[in-house]
Design a protein around this motif. Structure first.
Motif, PDB file in Angstrom:
ATOM      1  N   ARG A 102      45.124  34.158  -5.964  1.00  0.00           N
ATOM      2  CA  ARG A 102      45.123  35.188  -4.923  1.00  0.00           C
ATOM      3  C   ARG A 102      43.938  36.147  -5.109  1.00  0.00           C
ATOM      4  NH1 ARG A 102      50.578  37.991  -3.193  1.00  0.00           N
ATOM      5  NH2 ARG A 102      50.730  38.489  -5.388  1.00  0.00           N
ATOM      6  N   ASP A 103      43.647  36.526  -6.351  1.00  0.00           N
ATOM      7  CA  ASP A 103      42.502  37.400  -6.616  1.00  0.00           C
ATOM      8  C   ASP A 103      41.193  36.739  -6.200  1.00  0.00           C
ATOM      9  OD1 ASP A 103      44.250  39.294  -7.618  1.00  0.00           O
ATOM     10  OD2 ASP A 103      43.771  38.888  -9.733  1.00  0.00           O
ATOM     11  N   LEU A 104      41.055  35.448  -6.491  1.00  0.00           N
ATOM     12  CA  LEU A 104      39.837  34.731  -6.101  1.00  0.00           C
ATOM     13  C   LEU A 104      39.715  34.639  -4.584  1.00  0.00           C
ATOM     14  CD1 LEU A 104      39.998  31.941  -8.795  1.00  0.00           C
ATOM     15  CD2 LEU A 104      38.058  33.515  -8.462  1.00  0.00           C
ATOM     16  N   PHE A 123      48.384  36.897   2.315  1.00  0.00           N
ATOM     17  CA  PHE A 123      48.135  37.315   0.934  1.00  0.00           C
ATOM     18  C   PHE A 123      49.405  37.887   0.330  1.00  0.00           C
ATOM     19  CE2 PHE A 123      43.701  37.098   2.203  1.00  0.00           C
ATOM     20  CZ  PHE A 123      43.072  36.685   1.045  1.00  0.00           C
ATOM     21  N   ARG A 124      50.128  38.687   1.106  1.00  0.00           N
ATOM     22  CA  ARG A 124      51.337  39.328   0.585  1.00  0.00           C
ATOM     23  C   ARG A 124      52.450  38.328   0.322  1.00  0.00           C
ATOM     24  NH1 ARG A 124      52.656  44.389   4.184  1.00  0.00           N
ATOM     25  NH2 ARG A 124      54.357  44.474   2.679  1.00  0.00           N
ATOM     26  N   THR A 125      52.545  37.287   1.151  1.00  0.00           N
ATOM     27  CA  THR A 125      53.623  36.308   0.988  1.00  0.00           C
ATOM     28  C   THR A 125      53.214  35.127   0.115  1.00  0.00           C
ATOM     29  OG1 THR A 125      53.028  35.168   3.048  1.00  0.00           O
ATOM     30  CG2 THR A 125      54.704  36.913   3.183  1.00  0.00           C
ATOM     31  N   LEU A 128      48.835  30.849  -0.393  1.00  0.00           N
ATOM     32  CA  LEU A 128      47.525  30.623  -0.987  1.00  0.00           C
ATOM     33  C   LEU A 128      46.848  29.365  -0.460  1.00  0.00           C
ATOM     34  CD1 LEU A 128      48.405  31.630  -4.652  1.00  0.00           C
ATOM     35  CD2 LEU A 128      47.599  33.085  -2.777  1.00  0.00           C
ATOM     36  N   THR A 129      47.584  28.294  -0.333  1.00  0.00           N
ATOM     37  CA  THR A 129      47.000  27.050   0.171  1.00  0.00           C
ATOM     38  C   THR A 129      46.537  27.231   1.611  1.00  0.00           C
ATOM     39  OG1 THR A 129      48.365  25.723  -1.313  1.00  0.00           O
ATOM     40  CG2 THR A 129      47.446  24.596   0.606  1.00  0.00           C
ATOM     41  N   LYS A 130      47.335  27.887   2.401  1.00  0.00           N
ATOM     42  CA  LYS A 130      47.001  28.148   3.796  1.00  0.00           C
ATOM     43  C   LYS A 130      45.692  28.954   3.901  1.00  0.00           C
ATOM     44  CE  LYS A 130      49.668  29.787   7.781  1.00  0.00           C
ATOM     45  NZ  LYS A 130      50.953  30.391   8.150  1.00  0.00           N
ATOM     46  N   ILE A 131      45.557  29.991   3.079  1.00  0.00           N
ATOM     47  CA  ILE A 131      44.342  30.810   3.075  1.00  0.00           C
ATOM     48  C   ILE A 131      43.148  29.961   2.642  1.00  0.00           C
ATOM     49  CG2 ILE A 131      43.160  32.779   2.014  1.00  0.00           C
ATOM     50  CD1 ILE A 131      46.029  33.993   1.589  1.00  0.00           C
ATOM     51  N   ALA A 152      31.389  30.424  -4.494  1.00  0.00           N
ATOM     52  CA  ALA A 152      31.740  30.383  -5.929  1.00  0.00           C
ATOM     53  C   ALA A 152      33.224  30.706  -6.121  1.00  0.00           C
ATOM     54  CB  ALA A 152      30.867  31.363  -6.716  1.00  0.00           C
ATOM     55  N   ALA A 153      33.697  31.745  -5.444  1.00  0.00           N
ATOM     56  CA  ALA A 153      35.122  32.101  -5.547  1.00  0.00           C
ATOM     57  C   ALA A 153      35.991  30.989  -4.969  1.00  0.00           C
ATOM     58  CB  ALA A 153      35.394  33.424  -4.823  1.00  0.00           C
ATOM     59  N   MET A 154      35.548  30.396  -3.867  1.00  0.00           N
ATOM     60  CA  MET A 154      36.331  29.328  -3.235  1.00  0.00           C
ATOM     61  C   MET A 154      36.414  28.087  -4.114  1.00  0.00           C
ATOM     62  SD  MET A 154      37.756  30.185  -0.423  1.00  0.00           S
ATOM     63  CE  MET A 154      38.060  28.611   0.378  1.00  0.00           C
TER      64      MET A 154
END
Length: 194
Positions: A102-104, A123-125, A128-131, A152-154
């Motif tokens: 989540r931070d990345l 992000f709140r729920t 992560l995969t969806k994002i 790089a973050a991705m």
């Protein structure tokens, strides 16, 4: 806000309505129309969903000035605004691995130059995969953001997501490969891939 017997009954009623598949907005609108109490009705819905009491109360305090803009009979509109304000979102607690991802993804969002407000609940729920899958399709066209930091973050987020089993694993792997290709293209100064 203290919880009386009537309030406890509203919470139980909200929980029962939610269990039948009704959404939060509909449950709030029905309770608010019946009780004429636009303070306890969203609280009952939040508590029925599992939002901690102090969080629910803070969210409602923040939304309360909005109630003055509406009249009796406009409960559906109030429900819509409460939903848009993320009052009914149940925050997911993630383990260390999930928090790192989540931070990345948040760092990627910042490097991207922002994100649509509708994504904040993801992000709140902990979606992560969806994002990740949505961000993997990002195209930098207008000079905003920092493509090297974004990719790089991705890549790091994708590598962490790829270690998890799940129905989206093939999509995550494909998204990771696209992120790696984009990171390489940005790093070499070549044209971004379509």
């Amino acid at each position: 806000m203290s919880h009386g017997e009537g309030e406890e009954n509203l919470i139980l009623e909200a929980r029962e309505m939610l269990a039948t598949g009704r959404d939060e907005e509909e449950v709030f609108a029905e309770l608010a129309a019946r009780t004429s109490d636009w303070g306890i009705s969203p609280l009952a819905v939040c508590l029925a969903l599992g939002v901690p009491g102090t969080d629910a109360e803070a969210r409602i305090r923040e939304a309360r000035p909005l109630f003055d803009e509406f009249e009796v009979g406009e409960e559906d509109l109030v429900a819509m605004f409460l939903a848009c304000g993320h009052v009914f979102v149940v925050d997911r607690v993630l383990d260390g691995h999930g928090e790192r991802i989540r931070d990345l993804l948040w760092a990627a969002a910042c490097a991207r130059g922002g994100l649509p407000g509708g994504m904040i609940p993801w992000f709140r729920t902990g979606e992560l995969t969806k994002i990740f899958l949505l961000f993997a399709q990002t195209r930098f066209r207008d000079g905003r953001g920092s493509p090297p930091e974004f990719w790089a973050a991705m890549v790091t987020a994708g590598e962490l997501l790829a270690t998890e089993d799940g129905p989206d694993r093939a999509e995550v792997t494909a998204g990771l490969e696209r992120c790696r290709a984009q990171a390489t293209a940005v790093g070499t100064g070549s044209q971004m891939l379509p």
